[in-house]
Design a protein around this motif. Structure first.
Motif, short mmCIF file in Angstrom:
data_model
loop_
_atom_site.label_atom_id
_atom_site.label_comp_id
_atom_site.label_asym_id
_atom_site.label_seq_id
_atom_site.Cartn_x
_atom_site.Cartn_y
_atom_site.Cartn_z
N ILE A 238 3.39 12.37 -16.13
CA ILE A 238 2.36 11.91 -15.20
C ILE A 238 2.94 10.87 -14.24
N SER A 239 3.77 9.99 -14.75
CA SER A 239 4.40 8.97 -13.89
C SER A 239 5.29 9.62 -12.84
N ARG A 240 6.06 10.63 -13.24
CA ARG A 240 6.94 11.33 -12.29
C ARG A 240 6.12 12.07 -11.23
N ALA A 241 5.05 12.72 -11.66
CA ALA A 241 4.20 13.44 -10.71
C ALA A 241 3.63 12.46 -9.68
N LYS A 242 3.17 11.30 -10.14
CA LYS A 242 2.61 10.31 -9.22
C LYS A 242 3.68 9.77 -8.27
N GLU A 243 4.89 9.56 -8.79
CA GLU A 243 5.97 9.05 -7.94
C GLU A 243 6.32 10.05 -6.84
N LEU A 244 6.39 11.32 -7.20
CA LEU A 244 6.70 12.35 -6.20
C LEU A 244 5.62 12.41 -5.13
N ILE A 245 4.36 12.29 -5.56
CA ILE A 245 3.25 12.31 -4.60
C ILE A 245 3.36 11.13 -3.64
N ARG A 246 3.72 9.95 -4.18
CA ARG A 246 3.87 8.76 -3.32
C ARG A 246 4.98 8.96 -2.29
N LYS A 247 5.98 9.76 -2.65
CA LYS A 247 7.10 10.02 -1.74
C LYS A 247 6.79 11.15 -0.76
N GLY A 248 5.60 11.72 -0.87
CA GLY A 248 5.22 12.79 0.04
C GLY A 248 5.64 14.17 -0.41
N ILE A 249 6.07 14.30 -1.66
CA ILE A 249 6.47 15.60 -2.20
C ILE A 249 5.26 16.25 -2.84
N ALA A 250 5.03 17.50 -2.54
CA ALA A 250 3.84 18.20 -3.05
C ALA A 250 3.94 18.40 -4.56
N VAL A 251 2.92 17.93 -5.26
CA VAL A 251 2.75 18.19 -6.69
C VAL A 251 1.31 18.60 -6.87
N ASN A 252 1.09 19.88 -6.97
CA ASN A 252 -0.28 20.41 -7.01
C ASN A 252 -0.77 20.54 -8.44
N ALA A 253 -1.93 19.95 -8.70
CA ALA A 253 -2.57 20.10 -10.01
C ALA A 253 -3.43 21.36 -9.98
N PRO A 254 -3.58 22.02 -11.13
CA PRO A 254 -4.35 23.27 -11.16
C PRO A 254 -5.85 23.08 -11.07
N THR A 255 -6.34 21.85 -11.25
CA THR A 255 -7.78 21.60 -11.17
C THR A 255 -8.05 20.47 -10.19
N GLN A 256 -9.22 20.53 -9.59
CA GLN A 256 -9.59 19.54 -8.58
C GLN A 256 -9.70 18.15 -9.20
N CYS A 278 -15.50 12.97 -15.98
CA CYS A 278 -16.03 13.80 -17.05
C CYS A 278 -15.74 15.28 -16.85
N ARG A 279 -15.05 15.62 -15.77
CA ARG A 279 -14.53 16.98 -15.63
C ARG A 279 -13.12 17.10 -16.19
N LEU A 280 -12.53 15.96 -16.52
CA LEU A 280 -11.15 15.94 -17.01
C LEU A 280 -11.09 16.15 -18.52
N ASP A 281 -10.16 16.95 -18.96
CA ASP A 281 -9.91 17.08 -20.39
C ASP A 281 -8.48 17.55 -20.61
#
Length: 417
Positions: A238-256, A278-281
């Motif tokens: 999760i930390s890596r995904a957030k870091e990539l997003i901060r750098k402008g690299i696309a990291v797409n999650a499968p749910t909104q 409450c949509r997260l699980d």
């Protein structure tokens, strides 16, 4: 309200009875049903394959024990009204409703700086509005803002029914006999003195067994080195995904819902986004990890592939901190073999610590009520097994690193770099 009675067949206690329409309405609410999709023990099933029960199972079990505890106290003359009984049952049903995906493992990661108990309270207040104020007393008991403190102590205390259920349930599903406690005897020995929850002196040995079992379950199950490693890998993902997003690299999650929280920058006012939360699980996170095994970022894809296939980082658990030179040499070696940066290597070679306290009387006491009327803390009774030296936390240090033999599988051979 019309009378209703439903039963749930529980593998630990047998039949659990739901006999109040308000309780049933709370259980049927989508926010509560979401707990079916959050595992109680996160990645413990990677070590104990049977540990796949959900937080809904635990909530119903704690509800059942609460009912038994209140019935026992009432039989001993403790004044508990029907309204208080229903409120206490609802409060324990909802005590964990604020947990996010993978519970404690991702707490403060997806939503920074917010404890799950704070979210539980926000959700309870939201439900209270939906239900026309019928949860007001349950919220007061949950917040310890009611004139009968023993009701709150049954929800959150050294001898609460939350702990009694998770020890009983987790030992059942893991098969770890060391966690078995005499919850039924403890419940029979509960009493109230000067408004506080206590236990009769006949229960001293059962209480000591309860505390020892809790200690053993933490080090054998909850803080098992492999479980720790898997959960820390999830945190790194999760930390890596957030870091990539901060750098402008696309990291797409499968749910909104998951995408919403990954994209957030800075502190979020969760009270304004309870529906999103409450949509997260667990399903959101596991689907993301499965998708990210194919992400072009080598660190993210490697971590996700390892977790999906249970080819985890190697892990050591020691009583002393990891030697800084060893940690640095492992990082440098990984950088040389894979071509990744020092910052990227920190996702695959890292250290940390875990701690557990058996019994801390300065936090909250377990008071023993003797026939003479004398009250003593469990650690001060004659020949006490639980003594003050057990109030000090036991700390262990974990060291996680990528097995050199696995480098070609996740980063290619040197000729491919």
């Amino acid at each position: 309200m019309p009378l209703m009675r439903k039963i749930v067949n529980d593998p630990v206690y047998g039949f659990i009875t739901i006999d109040h329409p308000l309780v049933f309405e709370v259980i049927a609410h989508p926010y509560f049903q979401r707990l079916r999709r959050i595992q109680q023990m996160a990645f413990a099933h990677l070590v104990y394959p049977g540990a796949v029960h959900s937080r809904l199972h635990h909530a119903l079990g704690a509800y059942h024990l609460m009912g038994n505890a209140l019935a026992e106290l009432k039989s001993k003359g403790v004044a508990i009204s029907q309204e208080e009984e229903v409120a206490a049952r609802i409060a324990i049903l909802l005590h964990d409703i604020g947990h996010g995906p993978f519970s404690h493992a991702l707490e403060h990661r997806l939503i920074e700086g917010v404890h799950h108990e704070s979210i539980s309270l926000l959700i309870m207040e939201h439900l209270n509005k939906q239900l026309g104020g019928q949860l007001e007393l349950a919220i007061r008991i949950f917040r310890n803002d009611y004139h009968k403190p023993f009701l709150h102590q049954l929800i959150s205390g050294q001898l609460d029914v939350d702990r009694m259920d998770y020890l009983s349930r987790d030992s059942f599903f893991t098969g770890v006999a060391e966690g078995v406690i005499g919850y039924d005897r403890i419940l029979k020995m509960l009493t109230v003195h000067d408004g506080e929850l206590m236990v009769e002196e006949k229960a001293i040995f059962s209480i000591e067994k309860f505390l020892v079992s809790r200690r053993l379950m933490y080090w054998q199950v909850y803080l098992h080195k492999t479980v720790l490693c898997a959960e820390q890998m999830l945190v790194k993902i999760i930390s890596r995904a957030k870091e990539l997003i901060r750098k402008g690299i696309a990291v797409n999650a499968p749910t909104q819902a998951l995408d919403f929280f990954l994209q957030q920058k800075g502190k979020l006012d969760i009270s304004q986004h309870l529906d999103q939360f409450c949509r997260l699980d667990d399903a959101d996170v596991m689907a993301a990890i499965k998708n990210w095994t194919l992400h072009p970022d080598r660190v993210l894809s490697a971590l996700c592939s390892m977790l999906m296939d249970r080819r985890l980082l190697k892990v050591r658990l020691d009583s002393d901190p990891t030697d800084a030179e060893l940690l640095n040499s492992m990082k440098v070696g990984l950088e040389e073999k894979t071509g990744i940066s020092p910052e990227e290597a920190a996702y695959l070679v890292f250290t940390g610590d875990a701690s557990n306290t058996t019994y801390d009387p300065s936090d909250e006491k377990i008071n023993i009520l003797f026939k003479s009327g004398e009250v003593k803390d469990i650690s001060k009774v004659d020949n006490a097994l639980i003594q003050h030296n057990l109030a000090h936390p036991v700390k262990k240090y974990y060291f996680c690193y990528l097995n050199p033999a696995s480098i070609p599988d996740f980063f290619g051979t040197p000729n491919q770099l």
